[in-house]
Design an enzyme around this catalytic site. Structure first.
Site, PDB file in Angstrom:
ATOM      1  CB  ALA A  10      65.672 103.734  65.601  1.00 48.77           C
ATOM      2  N   GLY A  13      65.737  99.181  59.051  1.00 49.53           N
ATOM      3  CA  GLY A  13      64.934  97.968  59.036  1.00 49.53           C
ATOM      4  C   GLY A  13      63.792  98.071  60.187  1.00 49.53           C
ATOM      5  CE1 TYR A 153      69.996  87.370  65.802  1.00 52.35           C
ATOM      6  CE2 TYR A 153      68.611  85.323  64.919  1.00 52.35           C
ATOM      7  CZ  TYR A 153      68.809  86.541  65.313  1.00 52.35           C
ATOM      8  OH  TYR A 153      67.844  87.545  64.993  1.00 52.35           O
ATOM      9  CB  THR A 188      65.748  94.042  57.440  1.00 51.28           C
ATOM     10  OG1 THR A 188      66.288  93.130  58.163  1.00 51.28           O
ATOM     11  CG2 THR A 188      64.045  94.258  58.042  1.00 51.28           C
TER      12      THR A 188
END
Ligand code: NDP
Ligand code: 8X3
Length: 252
Positions: A10, A13, A153, A188
């Site tokens: 948190a 982004g 990823y 972000t």
């Protein structure tokens, strides 16, 4: 009844935007991440802006002992986590598998998969005991469509989707919802982290496309979390209008 919503990652982004969205919705929030200073600033701002309780916990999701200790502490402090958003995650590098930095590959697995399941393993038993809870896992379109240079990823985000499906099955006799939220590209710090701080290269990812913003994902999260008790959104995929698959993007 006021809910307590815990969001991992948190400090920036998407996770930060989700924390603000829950706070605006009147929910108490638990904000977590590694960067204490950012989290403290966010906590102060949330407490000034909204009449809610903000709990802060600093831990690295890849450190099993830290996760166990901090999750126990969180549950002691807040009593019960009603919504867990597993958002902490990252991509490191964008290279052919055969040339990839091994440490980066392993960090992605450790963070996006091991981290997510370690946190969930700590929080879920209490949800089961209370017969109430909602786990929202942040996957990615990368988990649906593999793309060049992102085999690991993509595999981690595919694992997030399959873990969500498995947990949903294992808790089917409880009032527990499990959702995978899979965004396409969101503007972000994600690409800056991926390219190890190379801001110029990171900026090219968002050039020529009106990319999603963190707030768009936060809006979806609130929609998912605010459905009536009998409605479970199992999966949601969200992309920018000019994105068709994971890496099919029209740039002006
Ligand atoms: P950011 O880099 O802005 O945020 C990542 C967050 O994850 C930070 O708060 C960071 O906190 C936290 N984090 C990373 N590693 C760890 C760790 N080891 N332990 C604890 N927290 C950690 O990127 P985004 O907001 O874009 O990414 C959030 C999630 O969304 C990720 O799971 C990402 O894969 C996913 N996603 C992103 C998309 C995008 O295009 N941006 C699209 C689809 C999914 P700190 O550094 O303080 O620890
Ligand atoms: C992040 C989105 O398309 O860069 O999950 O993989 S993408």
């Amino acid at each position: 009844m006021t809910r307590t919503c815990m969001i991992t990652g948190a400090s920036s982004g998407i996770g930060k935007a989700i924390a603000y969205a829950f706070a605006k919705n009147g929910d108490n929030v638990v904000i977590t991440g590694r960067r204490k200073e950012q989290l403290e600033t966010i906590k102060k701002d949330l407490e000034i802006s909204y009449s809610i309780n903000v709990t802060l916990a600093v831990f690295d999701v890849t450190n099993v002992e830290e996760v166990i200790e901090q999750c126990q502490q969180i549950m002691k402090e807040v009593g019960q986590v009603d919504v867990l958003v597993n958002n902490a995650g990252l991509a490191l590098g964008l290279d052919k598998f055969q040339e990839y930095d091994l440490a980066d590959m392993l960090t992605m697995i450790d963070t996006n998969v091991r981290g997510l399941l370690t946190v969930t393993r700590q929080i879920l038993p209490q949800m089961v005991e209370n017969n109430n809870g909602h786990i929202i896992n942040i996957g990615s379109t990368a988990g649906i469509y593999a793309y060049a240079g992102a085999a690991v990823y993509a595999a981690t985000k595919s694992a997030v989707k399959v873990l969500s499906d498995g947990i949903r099955i294992d808790t089917i006799d409880k009032n527990i919802k499990v959702t995978t939220l899979q965004p396409g590209i969101v503007e972000t710090d994600f690409s800056q982290v991926r390219f190890h701080g190379d801001k110029e290269r990171a900026a090219t990812v968002y050039q020529g496309i009106d990319a999603l913003q963190a707030e768009d994902i936060a809006n979806c999260t609130i929609f998912i979390a605010n459905q009536p008790a009998h409605v479970q959104i199992s999966d949601m995929t969200i992309m920018a209008t000019k994105q068709a698959t994971g890496f099919t993007i029209h740039r002006e």
